[in-house]
Design a protein around this motif. Sequence first.
Motif, PDB file in Angstrom:
ATOM      1  N   CYS A   1       2.625   1.831  -3.262  1.00  0.00           N
ATOM      2  CA  CYS A   1       1.676   2.411  -4.220  1.00  0.00           C
ATOM      3  C   CYS A   1       1.387   3.875  -3.886  1.00  0.00           C
ATOM      4  O   CYS A   1       1.267   4.712  -4.781  1.00  0.00           O
ATOM      5  CB  CYS A   1       0.386   1.601  -4.250  1.00  0.00           C
ATOM      6  SG  CYS A   1       0.571  -0.035  -4.987  1.00  0.00           S
TER       7      CYS A   1
ATOM      8  N   TYR B   1       0.839  -1.197   0.000  1.00  0.00           N
ATOM      9  CA  TYR B   1       0.000   0.000   0.000  1.00  0.00           C
ATOM     10  C   TYR B   1       0.880   1.256   0.000  1.00  0.00           C
ATOM     11  O   TYR B   1       0.660   2.178  -0.781  1.00  0.00           O
ATOM     12  CB  TYR B   1      -0.944   0.023   1.207  1.00  0.00           C
ATOM     13  CG  TYR B   1      -1.772   1.290   1.269  1.00  0.00           C
ATOM     14  CD1 TYR B   1      -3.018   1.338   0.694  1.00  0.00           C
ATOM     15  CD2 TYR B   1      -1.293   2.449   1.887  1.00  0.00           C
ATOM     16  CE1 TYR B   1      -3.788   2.499   0.728  1.00  0.00           C
ATOM     17  CE2 TYR B   1      -2.037   3.613   1.922  1.00  0.00           C
ATOM     18  CZ  TYR B   1      -3.285   3.627   1.336  1.00  0.00           C
ATOM     19  OH  TYR B   1      -4.015   4.792   1.355  1.00  0.00           O
TER      20      TYR B   1
ATOM     21  N   TYR C   1      -4.494   1.754   4.770  1.00  0.00           N
ATOM     22  CA  TYR C   1      -5.420   2.812   4.357  1.00  0.00           C
ATOM     23  C   TYR C   1      -5.835   3.658   5.563  1.00  0.00           C
ATOM     24  O   TYR C   1      -5.834   4.885   5.509  1.00  0.00           O
ATOM     25  CB  TYR C   1      -6.639   2.179   3.679  1.00  0.00           C
ATOM     26  CG  TYR C   1      -7.743   3.141   3.347  1.00  0.00           C
ATOM     27  CD1 TYR C   1      -7.651   3.966   2.231  1.00  0.00           C
ATOM     28  CD2 TYR C   1      -8.884   3.224   4.134  1.00  0.00           C
ATOM     29  CE1 TYR C   1      -8.674   4.849   1.912  1.00  0.00           C
ATOM     30  CE2 TYR C   1      -9.906   4.099   3.825  1.00  0.00           C
ATOM     31  CZ  TYR C   1      -9.798   4.909   2.718  1.00  0.00           C
ATOM     32  OH  TYR C   1     -10.800   5.784   2.405  1.00  0.00           O
TER      33      TYR C   1
ATOM     34  N   SER D   1      -3.520  -1.007  -4.674  1.00  0.00           N
ATOM     35  CA  SER D   1      -2.784  -1.922  -3.794  1.00  0.00           C
ATOM     36  C   SER D   1      -3.424  -3.303  -3.754  1.00  0.00           C
ATOM     37  O   SER D   1      -2.735  -4.319  -3.806  1.00  0.00           O
ATOM     38  CB  SER D   1      -2.718  -1.367  -2.373  1.00  0.00           C
ATOM     39  OG  SER D   1      -2.159  -0.095  -2.364  1.00  0.00           O
TER      40      SER D   1
ATOM     41  N   LEU E   1      -5.825   2.499  -2.347  1.00  0.00           N
ATOM     42  CA  LEU E   1      -6.325   1.249  -1.769  1.00  0.00           C
ATOM     43  C   LEU E   1      -6.647   0.237  -2.863  1.00  0.00           C
ATOM     44  O   LEU E   1      -6.209  -0.919  -2.803  1.00  0.00           O
ATOM     45  CB  LEU E   1      -7.571   1.526  -0.924  1.00  0.00           C
ATOM     46  CG  LEU E   1      -8.221   0.293  -0.318  1.00  0.00           C
ATOM     47  CD1 LEU E   1      -8.530   0.535   1.149  1.00  0.00           C
ATOM     48  CD2 LEU E   1      -9.485  -0.082  -1.049  1.00  0.00           C
TER      49      LEU E   1
ATOM     50  N   VAL F   1      -4.002  -4.098   3.665  1.00  0.00           N
ATOM     51  CA  VAL F   1      -4.266  -2.886   2.886  1.00  0.00           C
ATOM     52  C   VAL F   1      -5.250  -1.995   3.637  1.00  0.00           C
ATOM     53  O   VAL F   1      -5.098  -0.765   3.653  1.00  0.00           O
ATOM     54  CB  VAL F   1      -4.780  -3.250   1.472  1.00  0.00           C
ATOM     55  CG1 VAL F   1      -5.326  -2.032   0.756  1.00  0.00           C
ATOM     56  CG2 VAL F   1      -3.657  -3.875   0.651  1.00  0.00           C
TER      57      VAL F   1
END
Length: 130
Positions: A49, A46, A115, A65, A62, A111
């Motif tokens: 990214c 995550y 987030y 990922s 999100l 993830v």
Amino acid sequence: MKRSRKKIILMIGIVMICGLLSRSNVYLFQKVPTYIGDILWAVMMYFICAFLFIKKQNITVLWISLIVCYGIELSQLLQFQWLVYLRTTLLYYLLGTGFLFEDLIWYGLGVGIAYFLDCTMLKRKDDKYE
């Protein structure tokens, strides 16, 4: 609110160290469940990214990922000779070796955790894109 590359790099480093320690023989980490590594790997993906797509919204990062994590896990079903060879190198840490359905659950959790951290702890109104 903007995302800070410095904070993201710091988070990636912390997560990498925790992930490596979770697989080590250090006594403190011997009792860590094996799925923690999968969760930490997804958290790291995550933040990678987020670093690459610094100006994208959190929800976009999100989804990117999740696609990356699930894509890599599903690629473990493929047994091309060159791909099997790559899994015997250091790329093992990125590509893994065998498909496990439960890993998809751990990646979703990881993830989701990342987030949440990105939405709460890593943002300040005065941060700038760096």
